[in-house]
Scaffold this motif. Structure first.
Motif, PDB file in Angstrom:
ATOM      1  N   GLY A 176      43.179  38.941  44.818  1.00 12.36           N
ATOM      2  CA  GLY A 176      42.643  37.657  44.145  1.00 12.36           C
ATOM      3  C   GLY A 176      43.317  37.300  42.946  1.00 12.36           C
ATOM      4  N   VAL A 177      44.788  36.869  42.879  1.00  9.52           N
ATOM      5  CA  VAL A 177      45.588  36.832  41.631  1.00  9.52           C
ATOM      6  C   VAL A 177      45.045  35.404  41.166  1.00  9.52           C
ATOM      7  CG1 VAL A 177      47.860  36.439  40.685  1.00  9.52           C
ATOM      8  CG2 VAL A 177      47.587  37.973  42.609  1.00  9.52           C
ATOM      9  N   THR A 178      44.687  35.634  39.883  1.00 10.67           N
ATOM     10  CA  THR A 178      44.229  34.181  39.485  1.00 10.67           C
ATOM     11  C   THR A 178      45.250  33.453  38.508  1.00 10.67           C
ATOM     12  OG1 THR A 178      43.418  35.525  37.264  1.00 10.67           O
ATOM     13  CG2 THR A 178      41.740  35.066  38.813  1.00 10.67           C
ATOM     14  N   LYS A 179      46.020  34.308  37.746  1.00  8.23           N
ATOM     15  CA  LYS A 179      47.256  33.637  37.093  1.00  8.23           C
ATOM     16  C   LYS A 179      48.660  34.429  37.447  1.00  8.23           C
ATOM     17  CE  LYS A 179      44.366  31.791  33.403  1.00  8.23           C
ATOM     18  NZ  LYS A 179      43.222  32.384  33.710  1.00  8.23           N
ATOM     19  N   LEU A 212      46.317  31.235  41.712  1.00  9.53           N
ATOM     20  CA  LEU A 212      45.458  29.833  41.399  1.00  9.53           C
ATOM     21  C   LEU A 212      46.129  29.307  40.473  1.00  9.53           C
ATOM     22  CD1 LEU A 212      41.722  31.360  41.517  1.00  9.53           C
ATOM     23  CD2 LEU A 212      43.098  30.066  43.426  1.00  9.53           C
ATOM     24  N   GLU A 213      46.747  29.807  39.524  1.00 15.08           N
ATOM     25  CA  GLU A 213      47.508  29.348  38.457  1.00 15.08           C
ATOM     26  C   GLU A 213      48.814  29.962  38.230  1.00 15.08           C
ATOM     27  OE1 GLU A 213      45.578  28.743  34.699  1.00 15.08           O
ATOM     28  OE2 GLU A 213      43.850  28.267  35.406  1.00 15.08           O
ATOM     29  N   THR A 214      49.961  29.042  37.987  1.00 12.82           N
ATOM     30  CA  THR A 214      51.159  29.605  37.843  1.00 12.82           C
ATOM     31  C   THR A 214      51.825  29.272  36.513  1.00 12.82           C
ATOM     32  OG1 THR A 214      52.223  28.030  39.255  1.00 12.82           O
ATOM     33  CG2 THR A 214      51.469  30.059  40.272  1.00 12.82           C
ATOM     34  N   HIS A 215      52.284  29.929  35.915  1.00 14.11           N
ATOM     35  CA  HIS A 215      52.720  29.636  34.324  1.00 14.11           C
ATOM     36  C   HIS A 215      54.202  30.289  34.247  1.00 14.11           C
ATOM     37  CE1 HIS A 215      48.923  28.372  33.497  1.00 14.11           C
ATOM     38  NE2 HIS A 215      48.468  29.555  33.909  1.00 14.11           N
ATOM     39  N   ALA A 236      56.740  22.992  40.190  1.00 15.31           N
ATOM     40  CA  ALA A 236      55.976  24.012  41.140  1.00 15.31           C
ATOM     41  C   ALA A 236      54.918  24.681  40.305  1.00 15.31           C
ATOM     42  CB  ALA A 236      56.900  25.047  41.692  1.00 15.31           C
ATOM     43  N   PHE A 237      54.973  24.540  38.866  1.00 15.92           N
ATOM     44  CA  PHE A 237      54.198  25.303  37.960  1.00 15.92           C
ATOM     45  C   PHE A 237      52.867  24.755  37.125  1.00 15.92           C
ATOM     46  CE2 PHE A 237      58.465  26.720  37.815  1.00 15.92           C
ATOM     47  CZ  PHE A 237      58.526  28.157  38.169  1.00 15.92           C
ATOM     48  N   THR A 238      51.753  25.356  37.382  1.00 16.72           N
ATOM     49  CA  THR A 238      50.762  24.677  36.427  1.00 16.72           C
ATOM     50  C   THR A 238      51.010  24.304  35.006  1.00 16.72           C
ATOM     51  OG1 THR A 238      49.305  26.348  37.811  1.00 16.72           O
ATOM     52  CG2 THR A 238      48.253  25.087  35.779  1.00 16.72           C
TER      53      THR A 238
END
Length: 243
Positions: A176-179, A212-215, A236-238
């Motif tokens: 469960g990768v959050t970020k 869930l979020e990508t930075h 493509a990134f948050t």
């Protein structure tokens, strides 16, 4: 009667080497050029440009409709060479990214020379699960009792201190990768996010798909650059975090 070869008749005005020299000047300015723009610049058809790009003396690669410098014309990427370049800006970008990390999250940390600053800056004692395929990230976190470290193995690539993770990528589907904190060698508004090493592409793309979020975390020297290996569009990134 002259035979029709599917090309325009203007190509006889210049040789492939002359056209490649003109193209090199144009690509040097922006780092990238569309095929149709190159054809217009040189006064030939797109078919002629494509043939020129395959010429033995061509210093270019053709990727997704864009002409960029070929990988073998660039200085080979070396993590030992890159780690001290723009180090202060990399640390500042990671300091911004650290504010996004919360206790008990599962985070993905990409490879390269920027994100080790993020790994070092993680709060001591904060409980986290960290997933990475970068040895220089794992080395900085392996001794922390509050961190559950998951290292995606595979064939080790010394130039980037990372692993070419093959079947191990399936593990990301089970977490469960959050970020996900992603690095890049270049970020171009049209061409998107690119890197120097092709083995990184499937790992970056998988992390982008499951988190869930990508930075994207970069220093500003990467803005406007295009590297050989494309992995994501610019939107493509948050968030994009730079300094």
């Amino acid at each position: 009667m002259a035979s029709f070869n599917g090309d325009d008749t203007r190509q006889g005005r210049s040789s492939p080497t002359e056209r490649l020299a003109r193209l090199a000047q144009a690509v040097r300015l922006d780092g990238v050029m569309r095929l149709r723009d190159a054809a217009a610049l040189l006064g030939v058809s797109e078919m002629t440009v494509r043939r020129d790009l395959k010429h033995p003396l061509s210093p270019f690669a053709y990727l997704g409709g864009y002409i960029v410098a070929a990988p073998d014309t660039e200085t080979p990427y070396s993590i030992d060479t890159e780690k001290d370049v723009h180090a202060r800006a990399k640390a500042k970008a990671c300091a911004k990214a650290l504010s996004l990390v919360r206790p008990d999250e599962t985070i993905f940390i990409d490879c390269g020379t920027t994100l080790p600053h993020l790994a070092v800056g993680l709060s001591q004692g904060m409980p986290l699960t960290v997933v990475t395929y970068a040895l220089n990230i794992a080395e900085r976190l392996a001794g922390r009792p509050s961190i559950r470290l998951i290292l995606l193995g595979g064939v080790y690539e010394p130039a980037s201190a990372s692993f070419a993770a093959g079947p191990q990528l399936a593990l990301l589907d089970q977490l469960g990768v959050t970020k996900a904190f992603i690095s890049a060698g270049g970020l171009h508004p049209e061409r998107g996010a690119t890197c120097s090493n092709f083995h990184e592409v499937p790992v970056k793309q998988k992390a982008l798909a499951v988190a869930l979020e990508t930075h994207l975390v970069i220093d500003r020297s990467k803005e406007g650059l295009v590297r050989p290996a494309w992995f994501a569009p610019a939107d493509a990134f948050t968030s994009i975090i730079s300094a």
